[in-house]
Design a protein around this motif. Sequence first.
Motif, PDB file in Angstrom:
ATOM      1  N   SER A 125       0.819  -1.202   0.000  1.00 59.99           N
ATOM      2  CA  SER A 125       0.000   0.000   0.000  1.00 59.99           C
ATOM      3  C   SER A 125       0.856   1.257   0.000  1.00 59.99           C
ATOM      4  CB  SER A 125      -0.973  -0.003   1.166  1.00 59.99           C
ATOM      5  OG  SER A 125      -0.264   0.084   2.375  1.00 59.99           O
ATOM      6  N   GLU A 126       2.060   1.143   0.578  1.00 55.89           N
ATOM      7  CA  GLU A 126       2.970   2.279   0.543  1.00 55.89           C
ATOM      8  C   GLU A 126       3.433   2.560  -0.878  1.00 55.89           C
ATOM      9  OE1 GLU A 126       6.174   1.425   3.148  1.00 55.89           O
ATOM     10  OE2 GLU A 126       4.884   1.293   4.901  1.00 55.89           O
ATOM     11  N   LEU A 127       3.693   1.493  -1.638  1.00 54.88           N
ATOM     12  CA  LEU A 127       4.110   1.631  -3.035  1.00 54.88           C
ATOM     13  C   LEU A 127       2.978   2.238  -3.850  1.00 54.88           C
ATOM     14  CD1 LEU A 127       6.247   1.101  -5.220  1.00 54.88           C
ATOM     15  CD2 LEU A 127       5.191  -1.144  -5.517  1.00 54.88           C
ATOM     16  N   LEU A 128       1.768   1.766  -3.626  1.00 53.36           N
ATOM     17  CA  LEU A 128       0.594   2.291  -4.334  1.00 53.36           C
ATOM     18  C   LEU A 128       0.347   3.746  -3.969  1.00 53.36           C
ATOM     19  CD1 LEU A 128      -1.595   1.503  -6.327  1.00 53.36           C
ATOM     20  CD2 LEU A 128      -3.016   0.852  -4.398  1.00 53.36           C
ATOM     21  N   ALA A 129       0.511   4.085  -2.716  1.00 56.38           N
ATOM     22  CA  ALA A 129       0.322   5.464  -2.272  1.00 56.38           C
ATOM     23  C   ALA A 129       1.389   6.373  -2.859  1.00 56.38           C
ATOM     24  CB  ALA A 129       0.357   5.539  -0.747  1.00 56.38           C
ATOM     25  N   SER A 130       2.592   5.874  -3.025  1.00 55.46           N
ATOM     26  CA  SER A 130       3.644   6.708  -3.601  1.00 55.46           C
ATOM     27  C   SER A 130       3.442   6.888  -5.115  1.00 55.46           C
ATOM     28  CB  SER A 130       5.019   6.113  -3.309  1.00 55.46           C
ATOM     29  OG  SER A 130       5.182   4.891  -3.991  1.00 55.46           O
ATOM     30  N   LEU A 131       2.824   5.917  -5.798  1.00 51.51           N
ATOM     31  CA  LEU A 131       2.555   6.036  -7.240  1.00 51.51           C
ATOM     32  C   LEU A 131       1.313   6.888  -7.527  1.00 51.51           C
ATOM     33  CD1 LEU A 131       3.278   2.451  -8.569  1.00 51.51           C
ATOM     34  CD2 LEU A 131       4.659   4.480  -8.877  1.00 51.51           C
ATOM     35  N   TRP A 132       0.369   6.867  -6.610  1.00 47.49           N
ATOM     36  CA  TRP A 132      -0.917   7.569  -6.829  1.00 47.49           C
ATOM     37  C   TRP A 132      -0.746   9.028  -6.415  1.00 47.49           C
ATOM     38  CZ3 TRP A 132      -4.730   6.408  -9.777  1.00 47.49           C
ATOM     39  CH2 TRP A 132      -5.980   7.030  -9.644  1.00 47.49           C
ATOM     40  N   THR A 133      -0.059   9.748  -7.241  1.00 47.73           N
ATOM     41  CA  THR A 133       0.236  11.152  -6.969  1.00 47.73           C
ATOM     42  C   THR A 133      -0.903  12.026  -7.464  1.00 47.73           C
ATOM     43  OG1 THR A 133       1.346  11.446  -9.067  1.00 47.73           O
ATOM     44  CG2 THR A 133       2.707  10.720  -7.211  1.00 47.73           C
ATOM     45  N   PRO A 134      -0.977  13.251  -7.047  1.00 44.02           N
ATOM     46  CA  PRO A 134      -2.023  14.155  -7.545  1.00 44.02           C
ATOM     47  C   PRO A 134      -1.960  14.349  -9.069  1.00 44.02           C
ATOM     48  CG  PRO A 134      -1.000  15.092  -5.585  1.00 44.02           C
ATOM     49  CD  PRO A 134      -0.238  13.860  -5.930  1.00 44.02           C
ATOM     50  N   GLN A 135      -0.767  14.330  -9.636  1.00 43.83           N
ATOM     51  CA  GLN A 135      -0.656  14.451 -11.096  1.00 43.83           C
ATOM     52  C   GLN A 135      -1.268  13.239 -11.802  1.00 43.83           C
ATOM     53  OE1 GLN A 135       2.094  14.737  -9.070  1.00 43.83           O
ATOM     54  NE2 GLN A 135       2.382  16.965  -9.137  1.00 43.83           N
ATOM     55  N   LEU A 136      -1.019  12.050 -11.276  1.00 44.21           N
ATOM     56  CA  LEU A 136      -1.589  10.832 -11.862  1.00 44.21           C
ATOM     57  C   LEU A 136      -3.100  10.815 -11.672  1.00 44.21           C
ATOM     58  CD1 LEU A 136      -1.015   8.192 -13.307  1.00 44.21           C
ATOM     59  CD2 LEU A 136      -0.744   7.100 -11.087  1.00 44.21           C
ATOM     60  N   GLN A 137      -3.562  11.270 -10.518  1.00 48.89           N
ATOM     61  CA  GLN A 137      -5.003  11.362 -10.275  1.00 48.89           C
ATOM     62  C   GLN A 137      -5.647  12.308 -11.293  1.00 48.89           C
ATOM     63  OE1 GLN A 137      -5.498  12.629  -6.220  1.00 48.89           O
ATOM     64  NE2 GLN A 137      -5.124  10.577  -5.383  1.00 48.89           N
ATOM     65  N   GLY A 138      -5.020  13.433 -11.561  1.00 47.23           N
ATOM     66  CA  GLY A 138      -5.538  14.395 -12.542  1.00 47.23           C
ATOM     67  C   GLY A 138      -5.560  13.807 -13.946  1.00 47.23           C
ATOM     68  N   ALA A 139      -4.522  13.075 -14.320  1.00 47.61           N
ATOM     69  CA  ALA A 139      -4.455  12.463 -15.648  1.00 47.61           C
ATOM     70  C   ALA A 139      -5.531  11.392 -15.812  1.00 47.61           C
ATOM     71  CB  ALA A 139      -3.064  11.882 -15.881  1.00 47.61           C
ATOM     72  N   VAL A 140      -5.733  10.577 -14.790  1.00 46.86           N
ATOM     73  CA  VAL A 140      -6.768   9.546 -14.834  1.00 46.86           C
ATOM     74  C   VAL A 140      -8.146  10.190 -14.925  1.00 46.86           C
ATOM     75  CG1 VAL A 140      -7.882   7.698 -13.518  1.00 46.86           C
ATOM     76  CG2 VAL A 140      -5.395   7.764 -13.707  1.00 46.86           C
ATOM     77  N   MET A 141      -8.345  11.271 -14.195  1.00 47.18           N
ATOM     78  CA  MET A 141      -9.617  11.978 -14.223  1.00 47.18           C
ATOM     79  C   MET A 141      -9.890  12.551 -15.624  1.00 47.18           C
ATOM     80  SD  MET A 141     -12.211  12.630 -12.523  1.00 47.18           S
ATOM     81  CE  MET A 141     -12.386  13.167 -10.867  1.00 47.18           C
TER      82      MET A 141
END
Length: 162
Positions: free
Chosen positions: A2-18
């Motif tokens: 979950s730490e690895l997933l939390a480090s990959l799920w950045t605000p920039q990636l969240q914006g791109a997915v959105m």
Amino acid sequence: MSELLASLWTPQLQGAVMVVVIMLVILYILSIAWVVRDAHLRGQHWQVWGIVALIPLLGIIAYCLLRPPLLQIDKDEQELEIALKQRQLMKYGECANCGYPVESDFVVCPSCHSRLKNLCPVCHKALDPTWRVCPYCATQLVSPRRQQPAAQQAAPAPGAQR
């Protein structure tokens, strides 16, 4: 993990997915609108196709496979062209004697020289043998068959008693 997933799920990636999700939703809505409009232009039941298009991806594929090949306006144009060609071909016919192609105003067949039409005694236009009046100059036509009985009635036959 979950730490690895939390480090990959950045605000920039969240914006791109959105942005990708929003673009897919817009594409989905536009594809439904395209199916409805195209079905209407092709003269199909656009309401039914709109409902089918609500099925993601499969509805669009089904419509693309089953839609008619021509728009309604193209069908109408083709029918008008066919009617025009048929009308143009009505100017032509065949000689009843030899089958040679002749135009509607020919008086004799160019191949076998058989008589196809009668001529008007006044305007000299080609007339159908069944016509009783010339449609070009309004001359009453007298058929030879009708003259014969009238002539026989007017002049008694030789040897007939009065």
